[in-house]
Design an enzyme around this catalytic site. Sequence first.
Site, PDB file in Angstrom:
ATOM      1  N   TYR A   1       0.873  -1.185   0.000  1.00 35.51           N
ATOM      2  CA  TYR A   1       0.000   0.000   0.000  1.00 35.51           C
ATOM      3  C   TYR A   1       0.901   1.223   0.000  1.00 35.51           C
ATOM      4  CZ  TYR A   1      -3.396   3.449   1.727  1.00 35.51           C
ATOM      5  OH  TYR A   1      -4.204   4.559   1.889  1.00 35.51           O
TER       6      TYR A   1
ATOM      7  N   ASP B   1       9.431   2.685  -0.534  1.00 36.28           N
ATOM      8  CA  ASP B   1       8.407   3.354   0.267  1.00 36.28           C
ATOM      9  C   ASP B   1       8.736   3.054   1.722  1.00 36.28           C
ATOM     10  OD1 ASP B   1       6.239   4.047   1.781  1.00 36.28           O
ATOM     11  OD2 ASP B   1       4.742   3.261   0.385  1.00 36.28           O
TER      12      ASP B   1
ATOM     13  N   LYS C   1       5.083   9.443   8.631  1.00 30.26           N
ATOM     14  CA  LYS C   1       4.955   8.876   9.981  1.00 30.26           C
ATOM     15  C   LYS C   1       6.039   9.383  10.937  1.00 30.26           C
ATOM     16  CE  LYS C   1       2.374   4.899   8.234  1.00 30.26           C
ATOM     17  NZ  LYS C   1       0.979   5.060   8.585  1.00 30.26           N
TER      18      LYS C   1
END
Length: 428
Positions: free
Chosen positions: A145, A240, A268
Amino acid sequence: MIMRTNSERLFAEALKYIPGGVNSPVRAFRAVGGQPFFVNKAEGARVWDVDGNEYLDYVGTWGPAILGHAHPKIIKAVRAAARHGTSFGIPNPFEVTLAKMICTWLPSVQKVRMCNSGTEATMSAIRLARGFTKRDKIIKFDGCYHGHADSLLVKAGSGALTFGNPDSAGVPAAFTQHTVVLPFNDREAVKAAFAANPDQIAGIIVEPVPGNAGLYLPQPGYLEFLREVTTANGALLLFDEVMTGFRLANGGAQEHFGITPDLSCFGKVIGGGLPVGAFGGRAEIMDYLAPLGPVYQAGTLSGNPLAMAAGIAALEELAASDAFVKLEELGAALEAGMKGAAKAAGVPVQFNRCGSMFCGYFTSEPVHNVADAMKSDRERFKKYFHGMLAEGIYLAPSQFEAGFLSTAHTAADIEQTVTAAAKVMRTF
Ligand code: HOZ
């Protein structure tokens, strides 16, 4: 019996004004049943709901809270920054400091551009890879994702997988025709894709440790292979690291596995709990971005002073402490405890872990990709989730999410968790 009457009242109200009552689908508990609780306060490894119930938290705001919630140094930094204004839309000194820290700790990143979320980071990095290579196709992996940008919302993990919409409605086929989706950990599939699309693949985007279909690890040599095959074909390798960046090591998964990607995406942890994203890499590629180059990317709130200040405080604290040693110790204790508890209860569990990221699957077979992850007994996961919640332990409300440890967790917390898990699994 835990009472959640205030949460129930708020959720009923939220349902009237917010689709599904939540601002991000994975929060809605729909995969496990029941209703989400509403948080009043979070500190250290714990959150408290609006009814006063306390939970030991392994979601950690889906990854950012590596130092635990409301770390005093982050709160202090945000307060100090806010006194001078919350947004300028003009360059501010914090942007330079955070960019320099990222470039210093990740040798593959010579220049970095800040944005506001992981989705923006991956979307922009893909555009940059296409602009730089002058090629259209990208390879992504089934179950990975990379946020909710159109071209990446194909066989996507996280909520997309959880709710059975890995290819979202509303994304025209034309927008994803250049996205090649392959199984993770399968070298032959990658070789075949390059052979079938000569000089057309701009790059491969990969979560080096996929954490959006639970958690599974790259098999030994797989990331090295991705590095080699992209270089050999004139394509870029995009990591990623929105989840793994500054979580598996100060230098992220690329340091942990010793791989040098061309571009990397972050989010994050680098925002210390405030909204942030970033992407960076080799200077010759990054200089293709406007205002130097032809690839456009922008953002009113990009480099926001509060987010930058929080990120700087978080990264400084990570660098100054033995955080990664502690996280590994906690992770190892949790892994050993959970495996022991499952064995004692006679419940087949695959407990996958990388540093402070983990996932337990209810299956007797090893999990190396999303097809393996799908074999997990999800009815059992639901029972486990609610059993743990009743014991005051909050796990992600989906089988297809990773758990996160923080430096605020303690050996006693791990013991509490393992004891609770043993109790819950004995009821299966
Ligand atoms: N990447 C996170 C889930 N795997 C984001 C949380 C969300 O989608 O709300």
